[in-house]
Write a protein that holds these residues in place. Sequence first.
Motif, PDB file in Angstrom:
ATOM      1  N   THR A 166      43.947  19.668  41.164  1.00  0.00           N
ATOM      2  CA  THR A 166      42.755  18.958  41.295  1.00  0.00           C
ATOM      3  C   THR A 166      41.558  19.168  39.646  1.00  0.00           C
ATOM      4  N   LEU A 167      41.030  18.506  39.828  1.00  0.00           N
ATOM      5  CA  LEU A 167      40.274  18.894  38.342  1.00  0.00           C
ATOM      6  C   LEU A 167      38.961  18.536  38.782  1.00  0.00           C
ATOM      7  N   ALA A 168      37.508  18.977  38.515  1.00  0.00           N
ATOM      8  CA  ALA A 168      36.629  18.127  38.183  1.00  0.00           C
ATOM      9  C   ALA A 168      35.401  18.346  37.065  1.00  0.00           C
ATOM     10  N   HIS A 169      34.982  17.030  36.569  1.00  0.00           N
ATOM     11  CA  HIS A 169      35.240  16.394  35.888  1.00  0.00           C
ATOM     12  C   HIS A 169      33.700  16.128  35.563  1.00  0.00           C
ATOM     13  N   VAL A 170      32.562  17.399  34.885  1.00  0.00           N
ATOM     14  CA  VAL A 170      31.539  17.568  34.975  1.00  0.00           C
ATOM     15  C   VAL A 170      31.176  17.003  33.357  1.00  0.00           C
ATOM     16  N   SER A 171      30.232  16.337  33.525  1.00  0.00           N
ATOM     17  CA  SER A 171      29.345  15.697  32.021  1.00  0.00           C
ATOM     18  C   SER A 171      28.279  15.934  31.280  1.00  0.00           C
ATOM     19  N   ASP A 172      27.482  15.772  30.713  1.00  0.00           N
ATOM     20  CA  ASP A 172      25.680  15.444  30.208  1.00  0.00           C
ATOM     21  C   ASP A 172      24.922  16.525  31.114  1.00  0.00           C
ATOM     22  N   PRO A 173      25.694  17.862  30.942  1.00  0.00           N
ATOM     23  CA  PRO A 173      24.440  18.558  32.220  1.00  0.00           C
ATOM     24  C   PRO A 173      23.048  18.318  31.320  1.00  0.00           C
ATOM     25  N   HIS A 174      23.377  18.416  30.376  1.00  0.00           N
ATOM     26  CA  HIS A 174      21.605  18.183  29.539  1.00  0.00           C
ATOM     27  C   HIS A 174      20.723  20.007  30.230  1.00  0.00           C
ATOM     28  N   PHE A 175      21.105  20.861  29.944  1.00  0.00           N
ATOM     29  CA  PHE A 175      20.176  21.231  30.007  1.00  0.00           C
ATOM     30  C   PHE A 175      18.847  21.674  29.751  1.00  0.00           C
ATOM     31  N   GLY A 176      17.875  21.640  30.345  1.00  0.00           N
ATOM     32  CA  GLY A 176      16.667  21.441  29.681  1.00  0.00           C
ATOM     33  C   GLY A 176      15.981  19.946  30.084  1.00  0.00           C
ATOM     34  N   VAL A 179      37.647  23.141  36.186  1.00  0.00           N
ATOM     35  CA  VAL A 179      36.346  22.400  35.213  1.00  0.00           C
ATOM     36  C   VAL A 179      37.133  22.004  33.913  1.00  0.00           C
ATOM     37  N   THR A 180      36.174  20.107  33.871  1.00  0.00           N
ATOM     38  CA  THR A 180      36.610  19.921  32.159  1.00  0.00           C
ATOM     39  C   THR A 180      35.536  19.672  32.708  1.00  0.00           C
ATOM     40  N   ILE A 181      34.527  19.816  30.789  1.00  0.00           N
ATOM     41  CA  ILE A 181      33.163  19.699  30.886  1.00  0.00           C
ATOM     42  C   ILE A 181      33.200  18.973  29.720  1.00  0.00           C
TER      43      ILE A 181
END
Length: 269
Positions: free
Chosen positions: A2-12, A35-37
């Motif tokens: 199982t993978l988690a795909h996270v993108s564009d969190p844009h801290f700020g 986890v893939t970002i």
Amino acid sequence: MTLAHVSDPHFGRIAHPGIVDALVQEINDRAVDLVTISGDLTQRARPSEFDAATDMLQRFEPPVIVVPGNHDVYPWWRPVRRLLTPLRRYRSMVSANLTPDHITDQIAVLGINSAHGRTIKGGRIGSRERHAIRRFFQGMEDRFKVLVLHHHLTQIQALGPHDVARQAEATLNVAAEAGVHLILCGHLHISHVEPIEIVPNERRIVIASAGTATSTRGRGSNRKTNFYNRIDIMDDRFRIEERRYVSDTETFVCDNVSTFDRFVPSTIS
């Protein structure tokens, strides 16, 4: 697997006070193996934003693969640094490795960089990255192959006109020749999953574009919505679940599920 795909969190530009904690807790609690970002950890590549992003990365219990996005390069008001050392802060504060990978008996995952100071938004993939794709996936025929990058390699009609990286067609062809099953990307801040037929009835790549995981920068139909993808890989198929954040309960819920045969072209079920 199982993978988690996270993108564009844009801290700020974080959307809700509890959303980062909810994302970390959900991924840590849901038996994720990797986890893939896919880039844009920050809004303006400020040190404080990278600090917040790396704090999130360190809180994930599974291994993490991360690649930069165009917002992780020095901003336009730092033109010399943007041109000469665009990812200096990313490399020093997040990772010096711009082609991270993860290999198990079941899966082979490669991240490549498409963010450069000479491109404003659309990104670029050079010959070095295409060579890395060829070299990495060679001999991995028994594994599920995943490519991670920030920018798109093809126009997705359902998303309307959008940025496509320079040298995208050449890179997509290399990925197809290498037998890549799945491309994970972001950049557009819209959650969307679509199979692309490279050779009709012979070769297909599924593209999963993740929405912004934690920021206020959603677009189009996702303007006020945050998403990440959960990907379950089985022997004969794989399943991509788009998970949407609900601020009232500070939880992520299933918004859509797409299932694909692993070996031959098929339609979304």
